[in-house]
Scaffold this active site. Sequence first.
Site, PDB file in Angstrom:
ATOM      1  N   ASP A 682       3.165  -0.677  -6.822  1.00  0.00           N
ATOM      2  CA  ASP A 682       2.311  -0.886  -5.655  1.00  0.00           C
ATOM      3  C   ASP A 682       0.938  -0.329  -6.052  1.00  0.00           C
ATOM      4  OD1 ASP A 682       1.162  -1.403  -3.226  1.00  0.00           O
ATOM      5  OD2 ASP A 682       2.792  -0.588  -2.035  1.00  0.00           O
TER       6      ASP A 682
HETATM    7  C1  BGC Z   1       0.433  -2.344  -0.130  1.00  0.00           C
HETATM    8  C2  BGC Z   1       0.936  -3.582  -0.829  1.00  0.00           C
HETATM    9  C3  BGC Z   1      -0.217  -4.484  -1.167  1.00  0.00           C
HETATM   10  C4  BGC Z   1      -1.198  -3.699  -2.028  1.00  0.00           C
HETATM   11  C5  BGC Z   1      -2.410  -4.498  -2.440  1.00  0.00           C
HETATM   12  C6  BGC Z   1      -0.680  -1.664  -0.910  1.00  0.00           C
HETATM   13  O1  BGC Z   1      -1.289  -0.657  -0.190  1.00  0.00           O
HETATM   14  O2  BGC Z   1       1.481  -1.440   0.071  1.00  0.00           O
HETATM   15  O3  BGC Z   1       1.860  -4.254  -0.024  1.00  0.00           O
HETATM   16  O4  BGC Z   1       0.230  -5.624  -1.815  1.00  0.00           O
HETATM   17  O5  BGC Z   1      -1.666  -2.580  -1.297  1.00  0.00           O
HETATM   18  O6  BGC Z   1      -3.245  -4.732  -1.381  1.00  0.00           O
END
Ligand code: BGC
Length: 761
Positions: A682
Amino acid sequence: MSEEKVLELAQGISAEVVGDRYNTPGMADAIRRAGAEGIVLLRNDDDVLPVGDERLALFGRCQVDTFYVGYGSGGDVKALHKVSVLDGLEAAGLRLDKELSRSYRDWCGANPVSAGEWGRWAYSYPEMPLDEEQIRRAAAENDKAIVVIGRAAGEDGDLSLKEGEYYLSQDERELLSQIDKSFEQVIVLLNIGNIIDLSWLSDYSHIKGAMIIWQLGQEMGHAVADVVTGRISPSGHLTQTIARRYEDYPSSAYFGDPDRNEYKEGLDVGYRGLYRTPERILYPFGYGLSYTTFEITGRGLSEAHGGFVMGAEIRNTGRRSGKGLAQVYLKKPNRSPELAAFAKSDELAPGESEYVELFIEKDQLDVFDPDSCSYIREKGDYGFFLGNSPIDLYSRQGSICIDRRQIVKKCETITESSDQLKQRIIDNMPDEIGTASDQRIDFSSVIKGEKRLCDFVAQLSPEELSDLSRGEGPMDSSLSVKGNTGVFGGITERLRSRGIPVVNTSDGPSGLRINYYCALLPIGTALAASYNPLLVEQMYEREADEMKHYGVDIFLGPGMNIQRNPLCGRNFEYYSEDPYLTGRIASAAVRGLERHGAAACIKHFACNDQETNRNRNDSCVDERTLREIYLKAFYMVIRDAHPKCIMTSYNKVNGVWSHYNYDLVTTLLRREWGFKGLVITDWWMQMAESPEFPGVRDNAYRVRAGVNVLMPGGLGVDVASFIHDDNIERTLTLGELQKNAAEVLGFIRDLKRDQDYGSCL
Ligand code: BGC
């Protein structure tokens, strides 16, 4: 870098929008149909719905300031357009009280809403004050009142048990009381992403109709109008149990701790726990009314295709057309019933019927036994039921009897102690790929299949291998489509000179989060509530067309964590409290996205079921619960839809951050499940040292766990220590770094081949 800085970067994509408005062919219609099919009718006393030419007074500011999606990365789409509830009902030609609607439009215009701050979102808005005279006039001049109650939630924060969050606000209560006093027939439209307290529905004696209209993306108002007017009969069903009180949810006592998130309710998530106390259920999982009625008759169960097939006839016994849903529940020895299959009919005219076949995989009989660390079949009776919900099983269609306990599949544990883990990691160290004889292989010849991937990898320097293990760094990278969420692959001149392309990513799941006008899709929960995987697949197939138009490679979705508790800020992105339903709907989304070559990235692996302190929180779950509830849907998607990519979660699982969790990513995902794709983090990860190999830190620790790419990136593996010292206690081996690069490049090779194939179609 400070944590605040990291957070700021992780959120940072500017709001600027460029380019033309590209309307993906068929997309608006697909969104509208999927949205309408997710709407769940909870109550319809005296057939107050659908409405025809009655005069209607529409209340509640969310008719204008409609919530179309939740907040955060999963909702941050620069939508092409948005049809509010009021716009949609007006466009459908309903006889709305013009004066009242005008007041709402004017007042909302003069009192604009704001989304609030990141993680501290505006969950509800103040209501427009109404005086007695306005209500009296509206009641005198209209036949029915429709009240829109709206609630949103978002990333990086959970709802709390406050008014205006889980509970109604004072404003909303006041509004409902005023209307209830003056109108005989009141319909409530719940414009929500999370399940909120609904016990108040019975506090107002004139609420005859209640419908969850969710958050349905750009076509919201049209989809709502389709169902309110009866053009489409509601056929959505709940994907979560609605308990009478928050305290009735089995997870309620254990949810929300910022540090240790103890999953003490174990398997008793949602209906699995509430099944034993049905008096605590307001509306059960699987529940949903229609404007017509159905009789669903079983046609027996047989063993076929390595599983079980149940036949069922869905007959429309009412006076309007509609779609019926057959739900199959499996009752295993000493367990609550579990959803094991479902099938929705096509639109059936009154009197018409359709025969459906429901397939139940044999492994649905299995349970996980932690003592023997295996999937077993318990001795006893297994019953297959048709039901309207787990608490309303109306016909037993067959059963099988297992006369002795059987071990079906032996597994390696994924929650073991550090010592044994260390030995397993050592035993599975990958071999080095020998030095290349040919130093000039271009990656394009690997894509074309002329050269072998391992020969290409063998020629890469440690620095190049390291650069393949990380994204470039910023979001909205200048190397790719404006507003992208980050890139990896050919992020340096050197890698690009070898023919490695830049691979970009974009959030998901409710549409593309780039700096172009894009389609805004219904939230995940609404899609799942349609119980119509085909519709979901068709919609996401169009999303893939939009990806192709903008040159987006990886869609960061679907989000498929389990809705363990109604307060979780990201429930709107997710599908259900039930792993089987989650697995079916997520598989459909992946199939649609990947049909013509794009990549889906299922997320967040695993147990990101709470947003409070999500970067540091530890989800403490026993192995049985982990496998049967929180991992099962991921397994189903990998088995049935073969996604190209998966994202780890921010949180720890049993003490180990997911991005360092060898057992989750390597033991289970790659070895037990046979996942061949790419694993990315993530967006940012916590820096830490490996307890098994104390000299191994951060990105080296991550790569050793089997997590291929740090996103959005920045620093890679510390190559200097790796070159000068090949002691596995202190650093990665060349073989590990090469294996990692081979997985990244294998993904890119397959993606480019599939995209090429997709573009010929
Ligand atoms: C989220 C993800 C997301 C990523 C990129 C993170 O904070 O948990 O689901 O894809 O950011 O934006």
